[in-house]
Motif scaffolding. Structure first.
Motif, short mmCIF file in Angstrom:
data_model
loop_
_atom_site.label_atom_id
_atom_site.label_comp_id
_atom_site.label_asym_id
_atom_site.label_seq_id
_atom_site.Cartn_x
_atom_site.Cartn_y
_atom_site.Cartn_z
N ASN A 94 -59.68 88.79 -25.86
CA ASN A 94 -60.60 87.74 -24.49
C ASN A 94 -60.05 86.26 -23.86
O ASN A 94 -60.36 86.16 -23.11
N SER A 95 -58.66 86.38 -24.21
CA SER A 95 -58.35 85.37 -24.08
C SER A 95 -57.34 85.76 -22.55
O SER A 95 -57.12 85.10 -21.32
N ALA A 96 -57.29 87.44 -21.93
CA ALA A 96 -56.98 87.52 -20.88
C ALA A 96 -57.86 87.41 -19.68
O ALA A 96 -57.88 87.62 -18.61
N GLU A 120 -47.39 103.04 -37.74
CA GLU A 120 -46.53 102.67 -37.02
C GLU A 120 -46.96 102.46 -35.69
O GLU A 120 -46.73 103.07 -35.20
N GLN A 121 -47.94 102.06 -35.28
CA GLN A 121 -49.03 101.67 -33.79
C GLN A 121 -47.72 101.02 -32.78
O GLN A 121 -47.24 100.30 -33.36
N ASP A 122 -48.42 101.16 -32.30
CA ASP A 122 -47.01 100.63 -30.36
C ASP A 122 -48.05 100.15 -30.08
O ASP A 122 -48.87 99.56 -29.28
N SER A 123 -47.94 98.54 -29.96
CA SER A 123 -48.16 97.03 -28.69
C SER A 123 -48.68 97.52 -27.75
O SER A 123 -49.33 97.12 -27.00
N ARG A 124 -47.89 98.87 -26.91
CA ARG A 124 -47.63 98.65 -25.47
C ARG A 124 -49.06 99.50 -25.49
O ARG A 124 -49.98 98.31 -24.68
N ARG A 125 -49.77 100.01 -26.47
CA ARG A 125 -51.44 100.71 -25.99
C ARG A 125 -52.05 99.75 -25.88
O ARG A 125 -53.10 99.19 -25.37
N LEU A 126 -52.11 98.49 -26.86
CA LEU A 126 -52.77 96.86 -26.61
C LEU A 126 -52.65 96.58 -25.23
O LEU A 126 -53.63 95.78 -24.99
N ALA A 127 -51.33 96.37 -25.42
CA ALA A 127 -50.92 95.07 -24.14
C ALA A 127 -51.83 96.19 -23.03
O ALA A 127 -52.25 94.74 -21.99
N GLU A 128 -52.25 97.51 -23.21
CA GLU A 128 -52.88 98.12 -21.44
C GLU A 128 -54.20 97.68 -22.09
O GLU A 128 -54.74 97.95 -20.58
N PHE A 129 -54.58 98.22 -22.97
CA PHE A 129 -55.89 97.77 -23.16
C PHE A 129 -56.80 96.25 -23.21
O PHE A 129 -57.10 96.53 -22.53
N ALA A 130 -55.62 95.58 -23.12
CA ALA A 130 -56.39 94.44 -22.18
C ALA A 130 -56.22 94.10 -21.37
O ALA A 130 -56.32 92.67 -20.85
N TRP A 131 -55.48 94.93 -20.61
CA TRP A 131 -55.16 94.12 -18.39
C TRP A 131 -53.76 93.71 -18.94
O TRP A 131 -53.76 92.58 -17.84
N LEU A 132 -53.04 93.70 -19.72
CA LEU A 132 -51.76 92.46 -19.93
C LEU A 132 -50.50 92.94 -19.50
O LEU A 132 -50.32 94.25 -20.65
N PRO A 133 -49.62 92.00 -18.86
CA PRO A 133 -48.17 92.67 -19.23
C PRO A 133 -47.67 92.84 -20.07
O PRO A 133 -47.47 91.80 -21.46
N CYS A 134 -46.68 93.40 -20.49
CA CYS A 134 -45.84 93.83 -22.02
C CYS A 134 -44.35 93.75 -20.91
O CYS A 134 -44.43 94.64 -20.60
N LEU A 135 -43.25 93.20 -21.79
CA LEU A 135 -41.99 93.18 -21.51
C LEU A 135 -41.50 93.79 -23.13
O LEU A 135 -41.88 93.22 -24.42
N LEU A 200 -66.93 82.39 -22.37
CA LEU A 200 -67.34 83.62 -22.30
C LEU A 200 -68.46 83.84 -22.43
O LEU A 200 -69.12 84.58 -22.95
N ILE A 201 -69.40 83.25 -22.10
CA ILE A 201 -70.77 83.75 -21.28
C ILE A 201 -70.66 85.34 -21.40
O ILE A 201 -69.85 85.14 -20.10
N PRO A 202 -72.07 86.10 -21.23
CA PRO A 202 -72.18 87.41 -20.55
C PRO A 202 -72.24 86.97 -18.47
O PRO A 202 -70.76 87.51 -18.04
N ARG A 207 -67.82 88.15 -14.74
CA ARG A 207 -66.77 87.18 -13.31
C ARG A 207 -64.98 87.05 -13.41
O ARG A 207 -64.41 87.59 -12.78
N ARG A 208 -64.90 86.97 -15.13
CA ARG A 208 -63.38 86.83 -15.32
C ARG A 208 -63.34 88.13 -15.18
O ARG A 208 -61.91 88.60 -15.39
N TYR A 209 -63.64 89.47 -15.74
CA TYR A 209 -63.27 90.53 -16.00
C TYR A 209 -62.59 90.97 -14.49
O TYR A 209 -61.60 92.20 -14.21
#
Length: 548
Positions: A94-96, A120-135, A200-202, A207-209
């Motif tokens: 939601n912070s995205a 051993e999940q890969d957090s890169r997937r969760l960055a992609e899921f949230a549409w956020l950058p990952c270094l 973040l009301i609908p 709009r933010r999405y």
């Protein structure tokens, strides 16, 4: 002035956050992320310049703390391990949409090979899921440099930025060059014109999405300079990310001929498809070295006609850590000349409880109490903590361990299915982390559940940090609806064994919810004096106040 020091990779992230001028650091302990928070915490304690360092009750709370600090206009660092991001996922995703004010960097330490984790999940997937950058750094120095860059990107793009490292890098020690520290800089509260972005009301969320999706080309453009394509004359190439870059660099030093292989080196996401396509145009075959999921491998497999090899086709094992020997095997390189393979037939030495640990006495009492009420075969629901060691032989006293806080909920579910007695074992820190809502449900269910809380007063497994539930467990339990006459606090020592067995037997026979707290400080915490100052201050307070 540039300072030189030795640091773990995860410590380098903490040093960089301090030097980048954060106002606060927040986290929940979890290997291999813990030392990152502890490094910046120590700098903050020494600086005494108004910055905050706060362990939180769980990872979601830690993330919310960092987000609140960002809202107020200051930079913040939030630390956790990969399964901790599952707990913080609601806030993170939601912070995205809200965006950030002060730079917010999330350190996530993944654990390929599951050295101390449930998966051993890969957090890169969760960055992609949230549409956020990952270094994704590959060296200790990159851990430091990319953390600085992450704060710059966060404020430039107005989104949180994930910094993803893995166990091998987190706990690798190397020389580190530090920059002159910056003082925290205040950007002020979120401007009045942007306040609705954080509600973040609908209507606002929709709009933010749209706004977040519109930022993706810029996110990609900012990530691209951190990635590079190195050409070479060969028609077989390699795609490298994270520790794949580090290990290939080692092989390149040993085998200069590898420089002929075209290389796609990735340190930042999202990756520009044009860069991938330019790389694939140079090769007929590519071997992908990344840790841990086949993220790049799947992307490259969708582009061009080159054969893509890696974890999906068996060129590399599907699970576990990367290692230089795996890269050598996948590239068809012979073992180093003069170095015979070493095989040691060593006995397995499983981890065990520390000598003098109170958990051993608690489990001994529970075993005998179950036998005394005629239920020696009862399956016991356990939780995440050092007390999970009881699942091993010869104790074999825990029969299900899934995730933080699950023991109580699972025991209630089993009781609703007819199991009686139904027993949950949970630690004091895990109880504060995610056991409280489950206990509320247990109190409401009306079924026979006995909750055993092993209170060693610290987060024992990750370095004896003081527990957020320090000396508050029984008050918390009462607040969740546990009746006073069904709440007992016991001392787990051998001389109390018979009394503890009797108390547990009473709880097990009770037809509803009962809670038994075994309280005795962690033996390692006592040796280190972790709570010495706290206990001294508490004794002094009790000389002037009525203390129970």
């Amino acid at each position: 002035m540039i300072q030189s020091t030795l640091a773990l990779g995860v410590e380098a992230v903490g040093f960089a956050a301090f030097d980048a001028g954060i106002k606060g650091a927040f986290g929940y302990p979890g290997t291999p992320s813990t030392e990152g928070f502890e490094a910046v915490e120590q700098l903050i304690l020494e600086a005494r310049d108004g910055r905050a360092a706060q362990w939180a009750a769980n990872e979601k709370v830690a993330y919310d703390l960092g987000l609140g600090m960002s809202y107020a206009g200051f930079r913040s660092l939030v630390t956790m391990k990969h399964v901790g991001l599952n707990v913080a996922m609601d806030a993170y995703a939601n912070s995205a949409l809200t965006g950030v004010r002060g730079g917010l960097v999330l350190l996530v330490a993944d654990d390929p090979g599951m050295h101390s984790s449930q998966n051993e999940q890969d957090s890169r997937r969760l960055a992609e899921f949230a549409w956020l950058p990952c270094l994704e750094p590959s060296t200790v120095q990159e851990c430091y440099d990319l953390t600085h860059r992450a704060f710059e990107l966060s404020e430039a793009l107005q989104v949180p930025v994930m910094l993803r490292i893995v166990t091998r890098l987190a706990h690798c020690r190397a020389a580190l060059q530090r920059k002159e520290p910056l003082a925290p800089a205040a950007l002020g509260l979120v401007p009045e014109a942007s306040v609705q972005d954080w509600v973040l009301i609908p209507a606002n969320a929709r709009r933010r999405y749209v706004n977040l999706l519109a930022k993706q080309p810029r996110l990609m453009a900012e990530a691209t300079p951190l990635n590079r394509l190195v050409p070479g004359p060969a028609r077989r190439g390699v795609a490298l990310a994270g520790m794949g870059r580090a290990y290939f660099g080692q092989l390149l030093h040993e085998n200069p001929a590898l420089a002929e292989l075209p290389r796609l080196e990735i340190a930042a996401y999202p990756v520009d498809p044009a860069l991938e396509e330019a790389f694939l145009a140079q090769v007929d075959e590519v071997v992908v070295f990344e840790e841990d999921y086949p993220v790049l491998e799947e992307r490259l497999g969708l582009r061009g006609t080159a054969r893509v090899r890696g974890r999906l086709d068996g060129a590399l094992p599907r699970t576990g850590e990367l290692a230089p020997r795996l890269l050598k095997a996948a590239l068809g390189l012979a073992a180093s000349a003069g170095k015979a393979a070493v095989s040691l037939d060593l006995p397995v030495r499983a981890p065990r409880f520390c000598d003098g640990c109170g958990h051993v006495d608690a489990y001994g009492a529970l075993r005998d109490a179950l036998a005394s009420v005629g239920a020696p075969g009862t399956r016991v629901f356990g939780d995440i903590g050092c007390y999970t060691l009881a699942a091993q032989e010869p104790m074999a006293a825990v029969h299900a361990v899934v995730e933080m806080g699950a023991s109580i909920s699972m025991a209630v579910g089993a009781a609703l299915a007819g199991q009686t007695p139904s027993v949950a074992v949970i630690g004091d820190s895990t109880f504060g982390h995610s056991g409280l809502p489950a206990l509320l449900t247990a109190a409401d269910s009306g079924v026979n559940v006995t909750v055993v809380i092993l209170d060693n007063r610290v987060v024992g497994m990750t370095g004896q940090q003081p527990s957020q539930a320090l000396d508050q467990v029984e008050r918390m339990a009462r607040g969740m609806g546990v009746a006073a006459d069904q709440l007992q606090v016991l001392l787990p020592v051998p001389k109390q064994h018979d009394a503890n067995v009797a108390a547990l037997a009473t709880a097990l026979r009770h037809p509803g919810l009962s809670v038994v707290v075994f309280r005795r400080e962690c033996i390692q915490s006592i040796r280190r004096g972790v709570l010495k100052d706290h206990d001294r201050q508490e004794r002094e307070r009790c000389t002037t106040e009525a203390c129970s």
